[in-house]
Design a protein around this motif. Structure first.
Motif, PDB file in Angstrom:
ATOM      1  N   ARG A  99     -59.886  29.616  50.008  1.00  0.00           N
ATOM      2  CA  ARG A  99     -59.093  30.003  48.840  1.00  0.00           C
ATOM      3  C   ARG A  99     -59.296  31.481  48.540  1.00  0.00           C
ATOM      4  NH1 ARG A  99     -60.965  26.672  45.209  1.00  0.00           N
ATOM      5  NH2 ARG A  99     -62.465  28.129  44.380  1.00  0.00           N
ATOM      6  N   ARG A 100     -60.531  31.970  48.633  1.00  0.00           N
ATOM      7  CA  ARG A 100     -60.800  33.386  48.361  1.00  0.00           C
ATOM      8  C   ARG A 100     -60.061  34.296  49.336  1.00  0.00           C
ATOM      9  NH1 ARG A 100     -67.169  32.661  47.179  1.00  0.00           N
ATOM     10  NH2 ARG A 100     -66.991  32.035  45.007  1.00  0.00           N
ATOM     11  N   PHE A 101     -60.075  33.930  50.625  1.00  0.00           N
ATOM     12  CA  PHE A 101     -59.342  34.727  51.609  1.00  0.00           C
ATOM     13  C   PHE A 101     -57.840  34.652  51.354  1.00  0.00           C
ATOM     14  CE2 PHE A 101     -63.223  34.765  54.195  1.00  0.00           C
ATOM     15  CZ  PHE A 101     -63.191  36.074  54.637  1.00  0.00           C
ATOM     16  N   ALA A 131     -54.272  29.223  53.750  1.00  0.00           N
ATOM     17  CA  ALA A 131     -53.749  28.148  52.901  1.00  0.00           C
ATOM     18  C   ALA A 131     -53.765  26.831  53.674  1.00  0.00           C
ATOM     19  CB  ALA A 131     -52.336  28.481  52.425  1.00  0.00           C
ATOM     20  N   PHE A 132     -53.411  26.894  54.954  1.00  0.00           N
ATOM     21  CA  PHE A 132     -53.441  25.709  55.806  1.00  0.00           C
ATOM     22  C   PHE A 132     -54.869  25.167  55.919  1.00  0.00           C
ATOM     23  CE2 PHE A 132     -54.090  23.877  60.021  1.00  0.00           C
ATOM     24  CZ  PHE A 132     -53.127  22.874  60.042  1.00  0.00           C
ATOM     25  N   GLU A 134     -57.392  25.701  53.899  1.00  0.00           N
ATOM     26  CA  GLU A 134     -57.795  25.250  52.566  1.00  0.00           C
ATOM     27  C   GLU A 134     -57.288  23.829  52.296  1.00  0.00           C
ATOM     28  OE1 GLU A 134     -57.223  26.806  47.951  1.00  0.00           O
ATOM     29  OE2 GLU A 134     -56.159  27.789  49.573  1.00  0.00           O
ATOM     30  N   ARG A 135     -56.101  23.561  52.736  1.00  0.00           N
ATOM     31  CA  ARG A 135     -55.457  22.266  52.507  1.00  0.00           C
ATOM     32  C   ARG A 135     -55.913  21.206  53.515  1.00  0.00           C
ATOM     33  NH1 ARG A 135     -50.742  24.301  53.150  1.00  0.00           N
ATOM     34  NH2 ARG A 135     -50.393  23.589  55.272  1.00  0.00           N
ATOM     35  N   GLU A 136     -56.059  21.569  54.784  1.00  0.00           N
ATOM     36  CA  GLU A 136     -56.254  20.578  55.838  1.00  0.00           C
ATOM     37  C   GLU A 136     -57.707  20.289  56.225  1.00  0.00           C
ATOM     38  OE1 GLU A 136     -53.817  18.656  56.994  1.00  0.00           O
ATOM     39  OE2 GLU A 136     -52.455  19.696  55.630  1.00  0.00           O
ATOM     40  N   LEU A 137     -58.590  21.269  56.160  1.00  0.00           N
ATOM     41  CA  LEU A 137     -59.974  21.025  56.591  1.00  0.00           C
ATOM     42  C   LEU A 137     -60.668  19.928  55.791  1.00  0.00           C
ATOM     43  CD1 LEU A 137     -61.578  24.337  57.835  1.00  0.00           C
ATOM     44  CD2 LEU A 137     -61.419  22.167  59.014  1.00  0.00           C
ATOM     45  N   PRO A 138     -60.538  19.896  54.468  1.00  0.00           N
ATOM     46  CA  PRO A 138     -61.174  18.785  53.744  1.00  0.00           C
ATOM     47  C   PRO A 138     -60.660  17.408  54.211  1.00  0.00           C
ATOM     48  CG  PRO A 138     -60.616  20.531  52.219  1.00  0.00           C
ATOM     49  CD  PRO A 138     -59.981  20.886  53.543  1.00  0.00           C
ATOM     50  N   LYS A 139     -59.384  17.337  54.562  1.00  0.00           N
ATOM     51  CA  LYS A 139     -58.830  16.076  55.069  1.00  0.00           C
ATOM     52  C   LYS A 139     -59.442  15.722  56.426  1.00  0.00           C
ATOM     53  CE  LYS A 139     -54.303  17.030  53.058  1.00  0.00           C
ATOM     54  NZ  LYS A 139     -52.899  17.287  53.425  1.00  0.00           N
ATOM     55  N   LEU A 140     -59.596  16.708  57.291  1.00  0.00           N
ATOM     56  CA  LEU A 140     -60.189  16.459  58.605  1.00  0.00           C
ATOM     57  C   LEU A 140     -61.642  16.007  58.490  1.00  0.00           C
ATOM     58  CD1 LEU A 140     -58.729  19.428  60.676  1.00  0.00           C
ATOM     59  CD2 LEU A 140     -58.250  16.988  60.972  1.00  0.00           C
ATOM     60  N   VAL A 141     -62.379  16.631  57.586  1.00  0.00           N
ATOM     61  CA  VAL A 141     -63.772  16.228  57.390  1.00  0.00           C
ATOM     62  C   VAL A 141     -63.831  14.799  56.857  1.00  0.00           C
ATOM     63  CG1 VAL A 141     -65.869  16.670  56.048  1.00  0.00           C
ATOM     64  CG2 VAL A 141     -64.656  18.570  57.133  1.00  0.00           C
ATOM     65  N   ALA A 142     -62.970  14.473  55.904  1.00  0.00           N
ATOM     66  CA  ALA A 142     -62.933  13.100  55.371  1.00  0.00           C
ATOM     67  C   ALA A 142     -62.583  12.118  56.480  1.00  0.00           C
ATOM     68  CB  ALA A 142     -61.925  13.007  54.228  1.00  0.00           C
ATOM     69  N   ARG A 143     -61.650  12.480  57.327  1.00  0.00           N
ATOM     70  CA  ARG A 143     -61.288  11.590  58.442  1.00  0.00           C
ATOM     71  C   ARG A 143     -62.457  11.418  59.399  1.00  0.00           C
ATOM     72  NH1 ARG A 143     -56.924  13.110  62.926  1.00  0.00           N
ATOM     73  NH2 ARG A 143     -57.543  11.523  64.418  1.00  0.00           N
ATOM     74  N   PHE A 144     -63.141  12.522  59.723  1.00  0.00           N
ATOM     75  CA  PHE A 144     -64.309  12.433  60.605  1.00  0.00           C
ATOM     76  C   PHE A 144     -65.354  11.502  59.999  1.00  0.00           C
ATOM     77  CE2 PHE A 144     -68.576  13.732  61.804  1.00  0.00           C
ATOM     78  CZ  PHE A 144     -68.502  13.625  63.189  1.00  0.00           C
TER      79      PHE A 144
END
Length: 156
Positions: A99-101, A131-132, A134-144
Motif C-alpha cells: 500500500r505504501r509503494f 495494487a495487484f 496488495e490485493r492478491e498476496l493476502p489471498k494467496l497466503v490464505a489459500r496456501f
C-alpha cells in the motif's frame, strides 16, 4: 566451514542480491536452520563470526521488517532471536508495504501530470502492480494456509 555455516553464507549472498546487507542474510539463513531455534546475540556472534555490532544492527533490521522476533532466552537473562515457521507468509500477507509503494506511485502520477501524462507511464504500471500485490498476496497466503497440511508446528 560446517554445512550449516555454508548455508548461512549462501543466504547472505542471496539476500544481498535482494538489497539486504549480507550479514542480515547470514543471520536469517542461520536462524532458519539452527538448533536450538532461538539463538542469543552471543551465539550468533560465535557461530557466524560476525561482530556484536553487526549482529545487533542486522537483527534490529530483520526484526523491524518482521522476519525475526525476540523471544525469552531459556535459562538466561535477556532475549534470543527466532524465525517463526510462517514468518515469510506473515511478511508477504501484510499489505502495508505494498500500500505504501502504491500510494507513493499515486503521488508520483499526480506529480508527473496525471493519469494521461506520458511521463507517468512507469508510475502507473508500477502503481498498478503494487495494487495487484496488495490485493492478491493476502489471498494467496490464505489459500496456501488452507492447503498446507498442518504438522502441529507452532506458527505463532
Amino acid at each position: 566451514m560446517s554445512p550449516e555455516r555454508r548455508y548461512a553464507e549462501e543466504a547472505g549472498v542471496l539476500m544481498a542480491g535482494l538489497g539486504l546487507p549480507p550479514a542480515a542474510g547470514k543471520l536469517f539463513g542461520w536462524l532458519m536452520i539452527c538448533e536450538p531455534a532461538a539463538q542469543t546475540s552471543g551465539q550468533l556472534v560465535e557461530q557466524l563470526g560476525l561482530s556484536k555490532g553487526s549482529v545487533s544492527t542486522n537483527m534490529r533490521l530483520l526484526e523491524n521488517v518482521g522476519m525475526v522476533r525476540r523471544v525469552p532466552a531459556p535459562g538466561r537473562r535477556g532475549h534470543a532471536y527466532q524465525v517463526a515457521p510462517d514468518t515469510m507468509m506473515r511478511v508477504a500477507a501484510d499489505p502495508t508495504q505494498f500500500r505504501r509503494f502504491r500510494e507513493l506511485m499515486d503521488r508520483g502520477v499526480t506529480l508527473a501530470g496525471g493519469e494521461d501524462a506520458s511521463r507517468a507511464d512507469r508510475l502507473r504500471v508500477t502503481r498498478d502492480f503494487y495494487a495487484f500485490l496488495e490485493r492478491e498476496l493476502p489471498k494467496l497466503v490464505a489459500r496456501f494456509r488452507s492447503e498446507y497440511p498442518s504438522k502441529g508446528e507452532n506458527d505463532d
